[in-house]
Design a protein around this motif. Structure first.
Motif, PDB file in Angstrom:
ATOM      1  N   ASN A 306       1.662 -24.231  27.156  1.00 39.36           N
ATOM      2  CA  ASN A 306       0.816 -24.798  26.238  1.00 39.36           C
ATOM      3  C   ASN A 306       0.739 -26.440  26.654  1.00 39.36           C
ATOM      4  OD1 ASN A 306       2.697 -26.658  24.842  1.00 39.36           O
ATOM      5  ND2 ASN A 306       3.814 -24.452  24.159  1.00 39.36           N
ATOM      6  N   PRO A 307      -0.436 -26.861  26.142  1.00 36.87           N
ATOM      7  CA  PRO A 307      -0.743 -28.227  26.280  1.00 36.87           C
ATOM      8  C   PRO A 307       0.561 -29.162  26.269  1.00 36.87           C
ATOM      9  CG  PRO A 307      -2.410 -27.505  25.208  1.00 36.87           C
ATOM     10  CD  PRO A 307      -1.223 -26.474  25.083  1.00 36.87           C
ATOM     11  N   VAL A 308       1.486 -29.372  25.282  1.00 32.40           N
ATOM     12  CA  VAL A 308       2.442 -30.188  25.173  1.00 32.40           C
ATOM     13  C   VAL A 308       3.258 -29.953  26.115  1.00 32.40           C
ATOM     14  CG1 VAL A 308       4.481 -30.672  23.698  1.00 32.40           C
ATOM     15  CG2 VAL A 308       2.131 -30.360  22.623  1.00 32.40           C
ATOM     16  N   MET A 309       3.911 -28.542  26.517  1.00 35.88           N
ATOM     17  CA  MET A 309       4.542 -28.286  27.629  1.00 35.88           C
ATOM     18  C   MET A 309       4.253 -28.744  28.915  1.00 35.88           C
ATOM     19  SD  MET A 309       7.202 -27.166  26.044  1.00 35.88           S
ATOM     20  CE  MET A 309       8.011 -27.259  27.620  1.00 35.88           C
ATOM     21  N   HIS A 310       2.734 -28.599  29.069  1.00 40.09           N
ATOM     22  CA  HIS A 310       2.091 -28.922  30.207  1.00 40.09           C
ATOM     23  C   HIS A 310       2.458 -30.409  30.599  1.00 40.09           C
ATOM     24  CE1 HIS A 310      -1.694 -30.398  32.171  1.00 40.09           C
ATOM     25  NE2 HIS A 310      -1.782 -29.367  32.720  1.00 40.09           N
ATOM     26  N   HIS A 311       2.083 -31.302  29.672  1.00 42.87           N
ATOM     27  CA  HIS A 311       2.381 -32.795  29.920  1.00 42.87           C
ATOM     28  C   HIS A 311       3.751 -33.122  30.283  1.00 42.87           C
ATOM     29  CE1 HIS A 311      -1.762 -32.934  29.037  1.00 42.87           C
ATOM     30  NE2 HIS A 311      -1.775 -34.462  28.401  1.00 42.87           N
ATOM     31  N   LEU A 312       4.692 -32.453  29.252  1.00 39.76           N
ATOM     32  CA  LEU A 312       6.155 -32.768  29.364  1.00 39.76           C
ATOM     33  C   LEU A 312       6.577 -32.280  30.879  1.00 39.76           C
ATOM     34  CD1 LEU A 312       7.756 -32.118  25.918  1.00 39.76           C
ATOM     35  CD2 LEU A 312       7.360 -34.534  27.054  1.00 39.76           C
ATOM     36  N   LEU A 313       5.922 -31.155  31.358  1.00 35.99           N
ATOM     37  CA  LEU A 313       6.499 -30.752  32.728  1.00 35.99           C
ATOM     38  C   LEU A 313       6.067 -31.635  33.769  1.00 35.99           C
ATOM     39  CD1 LEU A 313       7.554 -28.534  34.644  1.00 35.99           C
ATOM     40  CD2 LEU A 313       5.145 -27.546  34.480  1.00 35.99           C
ATOM     41  N   LEU A 314       4.753 -32.116  33.655  1.00 32.41           N
ATOM     42  CA  LEU A 314       4.141 -33.078  34.530  1.00 32.41           C
ATOM     43  C   LEU A 314       4.559 -34.603  34.255  1.00 32.41           C
ATOM     44  CD1 LEU A 314       0.372 -31.488  34.509  1.00 32.41           C
ATOM     45  CD2 LEU A 314       2.360 -31.508  36.373  1.00 32.41           C
ATOM     46  N   GLY A 315       5.575 -34.802  33.309  1.00 29.61           N
ATOM     47  CA  GLY A 315       6.005 -36.046  33.220  1.00 29.61           C
ATOM     48  C   GLY A 315       4.933 -37.041  32.621  1.00 29.61           C
ATOM     49  N   ILE A 316       4.303 -36.497  31.526  1.00 28.94           N
ATOM     50  CA  ILE A 316       2.923 -37.238  30.974  1.00 28.94           C
ATOM     51  C   ILE A 316       3.389 -37.150  29.528  1.00 28.94           C
ATOM     52  CG2 ILE A 316       0.621 -37.435  30.272  1.00 28.94           C
ATOM     53  CD1 ILE A 316       0.111 -35.668  32.923  1.00 28.94           C
ATOM     54  N   ASP A 317       3.728 -38.520  28.673  1.00 25.96           N
ATOM     55  CA  ASP A 317       3.841 -38.588  27.483  1.00 25.96           C
ATOM     56  C   ASP A 317       2.936 -38.007  26.540  1.00 25.96           C
ATOM     57  OD1 ASP A 317       4.598 -39.280  25.081  1.00 25.96           O
ATOM     58  OD2 ASP A 317       4.972 -41.359  25.475  1.00 25.96           O
ATOM     59  N   PRO A 318       3.389 -36.749  25.793  1.00 25.37           N
ATOM     60  CA  PRO A 318       2.451 -36.042  24.982  1.00 25.37           C
ATOM     61  C   PRO A 318       2.039 -36.783  23.600  1.00 25.37           C
ATOM     62  CG  PRO A 318       4.671 -35.337  24.509  1.00 25.37           C
ATOM     63  CD  PRO A 318       4.636 -36.636  25.531  1.00 25.37           C
ATOM     64  N   VAL A 319       1.950 -38.040  23.452  1.00 20.04           N
ATOM     65  CA  VAL A 319       1.864 -38.711  22.079  1.00 20.04           C
ATOM     66  C   VAL A 319       0.391 -38.569  21.808  1.00 20.04           C
ATOM     67  CG1 VAL A 319       1.193 -40.947  23.378  1.00 20.04           C
ATOM     68  CG2 VAL A 319       2.001 -40.866  20.997  1.00 20.04           C
ATOM     69  N   GLU A 320      -0.577 -38.269  22.766  1.00 22.44           N
ATOM     70  CA  GLU A 320      -1.995 -38.399  22.431  1.00 22.44           C
ATOM     71  C   GLU A 320      -2.290 -36.975  21.837  1.00 22.44           C
ATOM     72  OE1 GLU A 320      -4.372 -40.290  22.060  1.00 22.44           O
ATOM     73  OE2 GLU A 320      -2.905 -42.058  22.792  1.00 22.44           O
ATOM     74  N   LEU A 321      -1.364 -35.859  22.070  1.00 18.05           N
ATOM     75  CA  LEU A 321      -1.886 -34.590  21.577  1.00 18.05           C
ATOM     76  C   LEU A 321      -1.276 -34.466  20.387  1.00 18.05           C
ATOM     77  CD1 LEU A 321      -0.592 -32.420  24.740  1.00 18.05           C
ATOM     78  CD2 LEU A 321      -2.678 -32.876  24.121  1.00 18.05           C
ATOM     79  N   GLY A 322      -0.619 -35.428  19.814  1.00 15.81           N
ATOM     80  CA  GLY A 322       0.043 -35.420  18.454  1.00 15.81           C
ATOM     81  C   GLY A 322      -1.059 -35.871  17.486  1.00 15.81           C
ATOM     82  N   GLN A 323      -2.167 -36.433  17.681  1.00 16.90           N
ATOM     83  CA  GLN A 323      -3.191 -36.990  16.943  1.00 16.90           C
ATOM     84  C   GLN A 323      -4.490 -36.663  17.288  1.00 16.90           C
ATOM     85  OE1 GLN A 323      -1.537 -40.785  17.104  1.00 16.90           O
ATOM     86  NE2 GLN A 323      -2.192 -41.173  19.182  1.00 16.90           N
ATOM     87  N   ALA A 324      -5.466 -36.440  16.237  1.00 20.21           N
ATOM     88  CA  ALA A 324      -6.800 -36.515  16.667  1.00 20.21           C
ATOM     89  C   ALA A 324      -7.499 -37.483  17.667  1.00 20.21           C
ATOM     90  CB  ALA A 324      -7.745 -36.351  15.557  1.00 20.21           C
ATOM     91  N   PRO A 325      -8.160 -37.366  18.527  1.00 18.81           N
ATOM     92  CA  PRO A 325      -8.825 -36.081  18.805  1.00 18.81           C
ATOM     93  C   PRO A 325      -8.057 -34.968  19.781  1.00 18.81           C
ATOM     94  CG  PRO A 325      -9.653 -37.721  20.327  1.00 18.81           C
ATOM     95  CD  PRO A 325      -8.795 -38.433  19.276  1.00 18.81           C
ATOM     96  N   PHE A 326      -6.795 -35.177  19.922  1.00 14.54           N
ATOM     97  CA  PHE A 326      -5.929 -34.404  20.674  1.00 14.54           C
ATOM     98  C   PHE A 326      -6.326 -34.407  22.107  1.00 14.54           C
ATOM     99  CE2 PHE A 326      -6.796 -32.583  16.372  1.00 14.54           C
ATOM    100  CZ  PHE A 326      -5.381 -33.110  15.718  1.00 14.54           C
TER     101      PHE A 326
END
Length: 681
Positions: A306-326
């Motif tokens: 899923n997108p959050v796991m995708h970002h965390l796997l790649l070492g990308i902070d998922p903060v933008e996925l926690g708020q609109a516009p995701f």
């Protein structure tokens, strides 16, 4: 209220307050947490290893300070010196509670280890992998034709296999010359050429004819579990399948909790990235050992998540996925070297392909499901539901495909349930309640025999009865509803109202007693009002997501339903419909696709054309965002009823008649007790 420190255990979600100085192992035992120990807490066996987590945990309402556990002691140091402990680990029998703390019990410390129910589904796949083996005869060096060994290898591949060009990195060049000479100028190379590459890259080289095979990993990286299928890149056969718990669960059971942890704790995203990469390394190492192959024969990996796991796997902070516009950092597919992600237990030059994401909350796992199930090629309207901590939902036919995700939470996985546990030997995974006697019978993982069979105790053997897993709690709630012990609103009646002593009071509510072996030192397994509520919330989110897609399509029913994921294979269609997890449909039109996300990953691993297809497919899928959809809350509230407050279930009514009790407080608990008394003016 007690001021003693709060101890929260993951992945079970069990919590309690304990006096300062209480050993973690003691706290675990008192809460019924599955933490192993065979040495009596003397720090000898190391079975009770735990991992404390520090920082701010909004989900649990605690802030864990650096001194939440006692200091590292001499017993732990002695064990560290002799055998070694993984970074961050403590011994549960030695570490004592000093403050509020969140403690993860890793899989290897669990007495009843989880069975990851994500086995590979049988599927015929046209083999056209990105990585293939080629044997060539290379010209020997000649002083009169001064060319390098790599150039002559490239010439041989062009002449003998019509391969126009190759590239190789420094680590391959360093072994090229000795291998060529050992093979007497005859070698086998593993070449990787993806669908969007211009030239092939040399991943590995062996002297002479290489006959030990070539393998890839298809990994379904879920919020709760990580499942992998070791696949033969020549035949497509699955050689071994294995899975482990996702260690990120200690930072939060659901995706938004992990985003929150990253927001509130500087460096929290890096902690979670490190944890999940370590899990993949461990899984790859274990699956190679199980299959009895050399790890460096694994030269390619395909990952869906899923997108959050995708970002965390790649070492990308998922903060933008926690708020609109995701917003995603990238929605495109990604191909990279394994060492770029610190995946070190497979071939040094292995390539990793991560499927594209559909949108901010609909990820590569949904894309993999679409690749496996092909809703866009269906003649009839199909609803595909991949049930998990975060449900992915697809609705479509040849006219088009819609997609959304629903945050169902971990209740379906057995977490947040009073007697809940992961799927492991001894866990109740199926239950039936007699509508007349109200007595239960059940089955546990590890045996096919039901509890009312005289051979049951012998059959369950050493595992015993330990708790209830996700499929068990779902069936239990549906059975309570069918037996008239649970009303439409999700309220359970008293012993007096229901006529069974199995309804036991718990404060102002009641629980249903499934099994009690406390007299023999075993557990007391009940279904509580809190358990019912957790399942209601999860199934309501799932149903509301499906209804949103149906609204968008302008339909009130679908032609067929496909259940994907672990639950698709382990929950009966009837119980899913009684609970209201899925819309009404003829039961024969509800089928299981097994681990469709994992199947999609295998297809992309074995066929490079499928990668181009899924990249095209995701651009044509229309995303519906549940987080901002105006009708989501309306659908969610109506779906709280079991099966539903307003939607008719005509197909369900053909196969079962649900009782209609009303156990509303003060109603008297009878069939007609729900009529409110008219207030006198």
């Amino acid at each position: 209220m007690s001021t003693d420190p709060l101890v929260v255990f993951t992945p079970s979600g069990k919590r309690g307050r304990f006096a300062v100085g209480t050993p973690v192992l003691t706290a675990a035992r008192q809460l019924g947490v599955d933490l192993d120990s065979v040495c009596g807490g003397r720090g000898i066996c190391s079975k009770c290893q735990i991992t404390p987590s520090y920082g701010e945990f909004a989900k649990h309402g605690v802030t864990v300070a650096a001194d939440a556990l006692s200091e590292w002691n001499s017993v732990e140091q002695r064990y560290e010196d002799k055998r070694g402990l993984k970074a961050g680990r403590r011994l549960g029998c030695q570490a004592t509670v000093q403050g509020d703390v969140v403690i993860d019990v890793p899989p290897e410390s669990q007495l009843h280890r989880q069975i990851v129910r994500k086995a590979a589904s049988t599927r015929v796949i046209e083999m056209d992998p990105a990585t293939r083996l080629y044997m060539v005869q290379v010209d020997e060096p000649d002083m009169h034709e001064p060319t390098g060994d790599l150039e002559r290898l490239a010439r041989a591949l062009q002449q003998q296999w019509d391969i126009p060009g190759i590239t190789a990195d420094l680590s391959l060049l360093s072994k090229l010359q000795p291998v060529l000479r050992k093979g007497k100028w005859q070698v086998t190379v593993a070449l990787n050429k993806a669908h969007d590459d211009d030239i092939a890259r040399v991943l590995e080289i062996w002297p002479g004819l290489h006959e030990s095979g070539l393998y890839g990993l298809a990994i379904d990286l879920g919020s709760t579990t990580v499942a992998a299928h070791l696949t033969d890149l020549h035949t497509g056969a699955v050689i071994a399948s294995s899975g482990i718990m996702n260690p990120q669960i200690r930072f939060g059971e659901d995706l938004m909790s992990r985003v929150s942890y990253s927001m509130m704790n500087p460096g929290g995203d890096k902690e979670m990235t490190s944890a999940v990469r370590e899990a993949i390394n461990t899984l790859a190492e274990e699956i190679a050992k199980e299959a009895e192959i050399a790890p460096d024969l694994i030269v390619e990996t395909v990952i869906v998540c899923n997108p959050v796991m995708h970002h965390l796997l790649l070492g990308i902070d998922p903060v933008e996925l926690g708020q609109a516009p995701f917003a995603l950092a990238t929605s495109q597919s990604i191909t990279l070297d394994a060492r770029e992600m610190d995946i070190t237990t497979i071939n040094d030059r292995a390539r990793i392909y991560i499927l594209p994401c559909i949108a901010g909350h609909v990820g590569a796992d949904a894309a993999a499901v679409a690749l496996a199930e092909q809703p866009g090629k269906s003649d009839d309207l199909v609803l595909i539901i991949d049930v998990g901590t975060n449900a992915e939902i697809l609705l479509g036919d040849k006219q088009g495909v819609l997609a959304c995700s629903s945050p169902t939470g971990p209740a379906f996985e057995g977490a947040q349930i009073s007697s809940g546990q992961r799927a492991a030997p001894g866990a109740i995974d199926a239950i039936r309640i007699d509508p007349q006697t109200k007595e239960p019978r059940f089955r546990v993982i590890g045996s096919d025999i039901w509890s009312d069979d005289p051979c049951f105790d012998e059959a369950i053997g050493a595992s015993g009865i330990t708790g209830i897993c996700g499929s068990g709690i779902i069936e239990a709630v549906a059975e309570l509803r069918m037996a008239g012990l649970l009303d439409e609103n999700g309220l359970m009646g008293s012993a007096e109202a229901t006529g069974t002593p199995r309804m036991v009071p718990e404060g102002r509510t009641h629980s249903y007693l499934v099994h009690d072996s406390t007299a023999d030192g075993g557990p007391r397994i009940t279904v509580t009002q809190g358990d019912i509520r957790a399942i209601q919330l999860a199934k309501s989110a799932l149903y509301a997501g499906a209804r949103l897609l149906m609204d968008e399509r302008g339909v009130d029913k679908v032609d067929r339903i496909v259940l994907a994921g672990a639950f698709g294979a382990h929950i009966s269609n009837l119980h899913a419909m009684v609970l209201g997890m899925i819309p009404d449909a003829h039961l024969s039109r509800v089928t299981s696709a097994g681990n469709a996300a994992g199947t999609g990953a295998r297809i992309a691993l074995c066929n490079i054309a499928a990668r181009a297809e899924v990249e095209r497919m995701v651009r044509q899928i229309n995303k519906v965002e549940t987080a901002i959809a105006p009708k989501f809350q309306e659908h969610f509230v109506a779906a709280n009823a079991i099966p539903h407050k307003t939607d008719p279930f005509p197909e369900l009514s053909k196969v079962t008649t649900l009782p209609n009790p009303n156990f509303n407080a003060g109603s008297g608990g009878g069939e007609d007790g729900g009529r409110r008394r008219r207030r006198r003016g």
